[in-house]
Design an enzyme around this catalytic site. Structure first.
Site, PDB file in Angstrom:
ATOM      1  N   GLY A 141       0.822  -1.213   0.000  1.00 25.66           N
ATOM      2  CA  GLY A 141       0.000   0.000   0.000  1.00 25.66           C
ATOM      3  C   GLY A 141       0.849   1.252   0.000  1.00 25.66           C
ATOM      4  N   MET A 142       0.197   2.415   0.036  1.00 22.36           N
ATOM      5  CA  MET A 142       0.943   3.672  -0.030  1.00 22.36           C
ATOM      6  C   MET A 142       1.904   3.788   1.155  1.00 22.36           C
ATOM      7  SD  MET A 142      -0.241   7.656  -0.017  1.00 22.36           S
ATOM      8  CE  MET A 142      -1.042   7.586   1.569  1.00 22.36           C
ATOM      9  N   CYS A 178      -2.195  11.927  10.773  1.00 24.00           N
ATOM     10  CA  CYS A 178      -3.181  12.793  10.126  1.00 24.00           C
ATOM     11  C   CYS A 178      -3.400  12.262   8.706  1.00 24.00           C
ATOM     12  CB  CYS A 178      -2.652  14.231  10.087  1.00 24.00           C
ATOM     13  SG  CYS A 178      -1.091  14.398   9.214  1.00 24.00           S
ATOM     14  N   ASN A 179      -4.155  12.983   7.884  1.00 29.02           N
ATOM     15  CA  ASN A 179      -4.341  12.542   6.493  1.00 29.02           C
ATOM     16  C   ASN A 179      -2.986  12.469   5.800  1.00 29.02           C
ATOM     17  OD1 ASN A 179      -7.025  13.386   7.312  1.00 29.02           O
ATOM     18  ND2 ASN A 179      -7.573  13.296   5.142  1.00 29.02           N
ATOM     19  N   TYR A 204     -15.059   2.953   9.853  1.00 26.98           N
ATOM     20  CA  TYR A 204     -13.587   2.922   9.841  1.00 26.98           C
ATOM     21  C   TYR A 204     -13.047   3.377  11.194  1.00 26.98           C
ATOM     22  CZ  TYR A 204      -8.956   4.422   8.040  1.00 26.98           C
ATOM     23  OH  TYR A 204      -7.617   4.623   7.797  1.00 26.98           O
ATOM     24  N   LEU A 213      -1.008   1.381  13.303  1.00 27.78           N
ATOM     25  CA  LEU A 213      -1.324   2.665  12.673  1.00 27.78           C
ATOM     26  C   LEU A 213      -2.825   2.914  12.732  1.00 27.78           C
ATOM     27  CD1 LEU A 213       1.017   2.944   9.552  1.00 27.78           C
ATOM     28  CD2 LEU A 213       1.404   3.609  11.925  1.00 27.78           C
ATOM     29  N   ALA A 214      -3.199   4.015  13.401  1.00 29.87           N
ATOM     30  CA  ALA A 214      -4.608   4.396  13.483  1.00 29.87           C
ATOM     31  C   ALA A 214      -4.834   5.563  12.523  1.00 29.87           C
ATOM     32  CB  ALA A 214      -4.955   4.768  14.932  1.00 29.87           C
ATOM     33  N   LYS A 273     -10.704   1.423  14.000  1.00 33.57           N
ATOM     34  CA  LYS A 273      -9.415   1.973  14.430  1.00 33.57           C
ATOM     35  C   LYS A 273      -9.373   2.108  15.960  1.00 33.57           C
ATOM     36  CE  LYS A 273      -7.167   2.359  10.649  1.00 33.57           C
ATOM     37  NZ  LYS A 273      -5.920   1.592  10.482  1.00 33.57           N
TER      38      LYS A 273
HETATM   39  N1  NAP Z   1      -3.982   7.257   3.539  1.00 27.93           N
HETATM   40  C1  NAP Z   1      -4.288   8.052   4.549  1.00 27.93           C
HETATM   41  O1  NAP Z   1      -4.672   9.238   4.389  1.00 27.93           O
HETATM   42  C2  NAP Z   1      -4.144   7.541   5.959  1.00 27.93           C
HETATM   43  C3  NAP Z   1      -4.279   8.464   7.007  1.00 27.93           C
HETATM   44  C4  NAP Z   1      -4.138   8.013   8.322  1.00 27.93           C
HETATM   45  C5  NAP Z   1      -3.880   6.679   8.567  1.00 27.93           C
HETATM   46  N2  NAP Z   1      -3.758   5.798   7.528  1.00 27.93           N
HETATM   47  C6  NAP Z   1      -3.505   4.393   7.845  1.00 27.93           C
HETATM   48  O2  NAP Z   1      -2.309   3.946   7.224  1.00 27.93           O
HETATM   49  C7  NAP Z   1      -2.434   2.569   6.870  1.00 27.93           C
HETATM   50  C8  NAP Z   1      -2.128   2.372   5.408  1.00 27.93           C
HETATM   51  O3  NAP Z   1      -2.928   3.224   4.649  1.00 27.93           O
HETATM   52  P1  NAP Z   1      -2.627   3.353   3.080  1.00 27.93           P
HETATM   53  O4  NAP Z   1      -3.040   4.714   2.675  1.00 27.93           O
HETATM   54  O5  NAP Z   1      -1.240   2.878   2.788  1.00 27.93           O
HETATM   55  O6  NAP Z   1      -3.650   2.274   2.464  1.00 27.93           O
HETATM   56  P2  NAP Z   1      -3.618   1.567   1.034  1.00 27.93           P
HETATM   57  O7  NAP Z   1      -2.676   2.267   0.105  1.00 27.93           O
HETATM   58  O8  NAP Z   1      -5.030   1.380   0.637  1.00 27.93           O
HETATM   59  O9  NAP Z   1      -2.970   0.106   1.359  1.00 27.93           O
HETATM   60  C9  NAP Z   1      -3.708  -0.811   2.106  1.00 27.93           C
HETATM   61  C10 NAP Z   1      -2.854  -2.033   2.318  1.00 27.93           C
HETATM   62  O10 NAP Z   1      -3.594  -2.962   3.114  1.00 27.93           O
HETATM   63  C11 NAP Z   1      -3.501  -4.222   2.507  1.00 27.93           C
HETATM   64  N3  NAP Z   1      -4.706  -5.022   2.739  1.00 27.93           N
HETATM   65  C12 NAP Z   1      -5.988  -4.678   2.504  1.00 27.93           C
HETATM   66  N4  NAP Z   1      -6.797  -5.705   2.823  1.00 27.93           N
HETATM   67  C13 NAP Z   1      -5.988  -6.732   3.264  1.00 27.93           C
HETATM   68  C14 NAP Z   1      -6.211  -8.048   3.724  1.00 27.93           C
HETATM   69  N5  NAP Z   1      -7.428  -8.561   3.795  1.00 27.93           N
HETATM   70  N6  NAP Z   1      -5.146  -8.796   4.083  1.00 27.93           N
HETATM   71  C15 NAP Z   1      -3.899  -8.296   4.008  1.00 27.93           C
HETATM   72  N7  NAP Z   1      -3.600  -7.042   3.592  1.00 27.93           N
HETATM   73  C16 NAP Z   1      -4.654  -6.281   3.219  1.00 27.93           C
HETATM   74  C17 NAP Z   1      -3.331  -3.971   1.020  1.00 27.93           C
HETATM   75  O11 NAP Z   1      -2.715  -5.112   0.452  1.00 27.93           O
HETATM   76  P3  NAP Z   1      -2.927  -5.505  -1.106  1.00 27.93           P
HETATM   77  O12 NAP Z   1      -2.511  -4.274  -1.891  1.00 27.93           O
HETATM   78  O13 NAP Z   1      -2.036  -6.673  -1.293  1.00 27.93           O
HETATM   79  O14 NAP Z   1      -4.391  -5.795  -1.246  1.00 27.93           O
HETATM   80  C18 NAP Z   1      -2.448  -2.739   1.023  1.00 27.93           C
HETATM   81  O15 NAP Z   1      -1.101  -3.125   1.095  1.00 27.93           O
HETATM   82  C19 NAP Z   1      -3.858   2.152   7.252  1.00 27.93           C
HETATM   83  O16 NAP Z   1      -3.840   1.568   8.534  1.00 27.93           O
HETATM   84  C20 NAP Z   1      -4.584   3.484   7.320  1.00 27.93           C
HETATM   85  O17 NAP Z   1      -5.672   3.416   8.237  1.00 27.93           O
HETATM   86  C21 NAP Z   1      -3.878   6.198   6.230  1.00 27.93           C
HETATM   87  C1  GFB Z   2      -7.594   9.868   6.711  1.00 32.82           C
HETATM   88  C2  GFB Z   2      -8.896   9.578   5.991  1.00 32.82           C
HETATM   89  O1  GFB Z   2      -9.781  10.692   6.150  1.00 32.82           O
HETATM   90  C3  GFB Z   2     -11.005  10.483   5.460  1.00 32.82           C
HETATM   91  O2  GFB Z   2     -11.843  11.613   5.710  1.00 32.82           O
HETATM   92  P1  GFB Z   2     -11.586  12.970   4.898  1.00 32.82           P
HETATM   93  O3  GFB Z   2     -10.362  13.625   5.401  1.00 32.82           O
HETATM   94  O4  GFB Z   2     -12.836  13.762   4.930  1.00 32.82           O
HETATM   95  O5  GFB Z   2     -11.364  12.381   3.445  1.00 32.82           O
HETATM   96  P2  GFB Z   2     -10.994  13.033   2.047  1.00 32.82           P
HETATM   97  O6  GFB Z   2     -11.606  12.209   0.981  1.00 32.82           O
HETATM   98  O7  GFB Z   2      -9.504  13.211   2.007  1.00 32.82           O
HETATM   99  O8  GFB Z   2     -11.785  14.444   1.999  1.00 32.82           O
HETATM  100  C4  GFB Z   2     -11.222  15.586   2.579  1.00 32.82           C
HETATM  101  C5  GFB Z   2     -12.076  16.806   2.329  1.00 32.82           C
HETATM  102  O9  GFB Z   2     -11.826  17.236   0.970  1.00 32.82           O
HETATM  103  C6  GFB Z   2     -13.038  17.642   0.346  1.00 32.82           C
HETATM  104  N1  GFB Z   2     -12.916  17.459  -1.104  1.00 32.82           N
HETATM  105  C7  GFB Z   2     -12.978  18.449  -2.017  1.00 32.82           C
HETATM  106  N2  GFB Z   2     -12.848  17.957  -3.257  1.00 32.82           N
HETATM  107  C8  GFB Z   2     -12.655  16.598  -3.111  1.00 32.82           C
HETATM  108  C9  GFB Z   2     -12.438  15.544  -4.042  1.00 32.82           C
HETATM  109  O10 GFB Z   2     -12.443  15.721  -5.272  1.00 32.82           O
HETATM  110  N3  GFB Z   2     -12.235  14.300  -3.529  1.00 32.82           N
HETATM  111  C10 GFB Z   2     -12.230  14.056  -2.168  1.00 32.82           C
HETATM  112  N4  GFB Z   2     -12.002  12.792  -1.721  1.00 32.82           N
HETATM  113  N5  GFB Z   2     -12.459  15.050  -1.240  1.00 32.82           N
HETATM  114  C11 GFB Z   2     -12.674  16.296  -1.731  1.00 32.82           C
HETATM  115  C12 GFB Z   2     -14.100  16.740   0.989  1.00 32.82           C
HETATM  116  O11 GFB Z   2     -15.385  17.342   0.834  1.00 32.82           O
HETATM  117  C13 GFB Z   2     -13.622  16.683   2.444  1.00 32.82           C
HETATM  118  O12 GFB Z   2     -14.082  17.844   3.116  1.00 32.82           O
HETATM  119  C14 GFB Z   2     -11.757   9.284   5.999  1.00 32.82           C
HETATM  120  O13 GFB Z   2     -12.944   9.102   5.239  1.00 32.82           O
HETATM  121  C15 GFB Z   2     -10.872   8.066   5.908  1.00 32.82           C
HETATM  122  O14 GFB Z   2     -11.501   7.013   6.582  1.00 32.82           O
HETATM  123  C16 GFB Z   2      -9.507   8.325   6.525  1.00 32.82           C
HETATM  124  O15 GFB Z   2      -9.653   8.456   7.908  1.00 32.82           O
END
Ligand code: NAP
Ligand code: GFB
Length: 311
Positions: free
Chosen positions: A14-15, A165-166, A136, A105-106, A140
């Site tokens: 994943g990312m 954070c995001n 979600y 990671l939450a 978490k």
């Molecule tokens: N992205 C954000 O903004 C953000 C913000 C705060 C916290 N986080 C946390 O950071 C962590 C990673 O997020 P990310 O953005 O990297 O997510 P991501 O790009 O969607 O990657 C998700 C990963 O989880 C794996 N996965 C999903 N379902 C699975 C399963 N059933 N068994 C084993 N592996 C599985 C995927 O593996 P495959 O690719 O092999 O399916 C992939 O490697 C998560 O805990 C997320 O809650 C993310």
């Molecule tokens: C970290 C993640 O935060 C997530 O909440 P959250 O920040 O609102 O998730 P985002 O999709 O990043 O949206 C962030 C903000 O961006 C605005 N926004 C504006 N234009 C766009 C667009 O084109 N696409 C998207 N996606 N948003 C857009 C949206 O209305 C929201 O207020 C949670 O749903 C997840 O579970 C996770 O926790």
């Protein structure tokens, strides 16, 4: 160079996982990073067998069913059930197998929707959750509390949680059906520039605020925390300490990409929490801060988008 030990990384494809694997500090560990096809974390028996076989010194749990606001609203069952299952399985398999170090990671989405900002770690469960990502968030919170309880019952078990954070960065998801804000903006503004369009749509009125950290910086925090887990608090936000409005993110991406046009606001779209800025007192006390500027982070993410994601 002597390694720190064996690190089992979930979510390695994943990312966040790929940014961890790309980071220079990953060389300090013997890392095992199964994909979901190699190890489905929702299969408890498979997880128990895998962890017992690998016997890691440390587990970093970065797997999850993850997506932006639109994905969370469309699939609350999967976001609750799959993330709960994955978290429970990997945490309990690790503990029951004698793993003494665990980094969970939450996400700041687990804070109450109306909690005063900046959000501090003791605010968890003090109010109602944001409906757009409640499933979600519940998952978490469960995993976070499970790690805390294990640490309380067994002082030898260092089961700690980072609350990022995001995030955005290389290896992000740019498909509008799943993407978070930043990759969505990069995709939309890039298409507008490429197609010669003069407007780009913003969801909502753009006044909501978000704290988006570069995923390469989170990887730095995770790997430094992995090497110093005994000194981490049981819960620690990992954030920037400042945020920007949605409108400001759109304008900054337009400046980086070099697109000059107008933004139109679609007020029918969901906006989620008005703000979710996390407090960084504990992070500062631990001695870490994110080094990458927003402009550089967007540029590096756009470079990735151009070179990789559009192949
Ligand atoms: N992205 C954000 O903004 C953000 C913000 C705060 C916290 N986080 C946390 O950071 C962590 C990673 O997020 P990310 O953005 O990297 O997510 P991501 O790009 O969607 O990657 C998700 C990963 O989880 C794996 N996965 C999903 N379902 C699975 C399963 N059933 N068994 C084993 N592996 C599985 C995927 O593996 P495959 O690719 O092999 O399916 C992939 O490697 C998560 O805990 C997320 O809650 C993310
Ligand atoms: C970290 C993640 O935060 C997530 O909440 P959250 O920040 O609102 O998730 P985002 O999709 O990043 O949206 C962030 C903000 O961006 C605005 N926004 C504006 N234009 C766009 C667009 O084109 N696409 C998207 N996606 N948003 C857009 C949206 O209305 C929201 O207020 C949670 O749903 C997840 O579970 C996770 O926790």
């Amino acid at each position: 160079m002597a390694k720190n030990g064996r690190l089992l990384l979930t979510g390695g494809s994943g990312m966040v996982g790929r940014n961890i694997l790309e980071h220079p500090l990953s060389a300090e560990w013997d890392i095992v990073a199964p994909t979901s096809r190699e190890l489905d974390l929702t299969d408890a028996n498979a997880v128990n067998e895998y962890v017992a076989e690998v016997q890691p010194d440390l587990v970093v749990h970065a797997a999850g069913q993850v997506g932006g606001i639109q994905a969370n609203m469309a699939h609350p069952v999967a976001f609750l059930e799959r993330n709960t299952s994955m978290g429970r399985n990997i945490i309990m398999a690790s503990y029951q197998s004698g793993v003494q170090k665990f980094l969970n990671l939450a996400s700041t989405c687990m804070y109450p929707r109306a909690a005063p900002n900046p959000l501090s770690e003791d605010m968890i469960l003090t109010g109602e959750l944001e409906p757009t990502n409640e499933g979600y968030a519940l998952a978490k919170i469960m995993a976070t509390r499970l790690c805390q309880y294990i640490g309380r019952e067994d002082e030898a078990a260092q089961y700690k949680t980072l609350i990022p954070c995001n995030l955005f960065g290389r290896h992000d998801k740019f498909d509008p059906k799943h993407s978070h804000l930043l990759p969505a903006i990069i995709h939309k503004v890039h298409l507008a520039k490429t197609n010669g369009e003069d407007t780009v749509e913003i969801w909502g009125d753009g006044t909501a605020r978000r704290e988006f950290m570069y995923a390469g910086d989170l990887a730095d925090a995770v790997l430094k925390a992995s090497g110093d887990i005994d000194n981490l608090p049981d819960l620690m936000n990992t954030g920037l300490g400042h945020d920007f409005s949605i409108n400001e993110y759109y304008q900054t991406v337009a400046d980086v990409i070099g697109w000059k046009g107008d933004f139109v606001h679609d007020l029918s779209k969901p906006v989620g929490m008005k703000q979710k800025l996390c407090a960084t007192d504990r992070q500062s006390a631990w001695g870490w801060s994110a080094p990458t500027t927003l402009h550089d982070a967007i540029q590096r993410t756009y470079d990735f988008y151009l070179n990789e994601a559009t192949k």
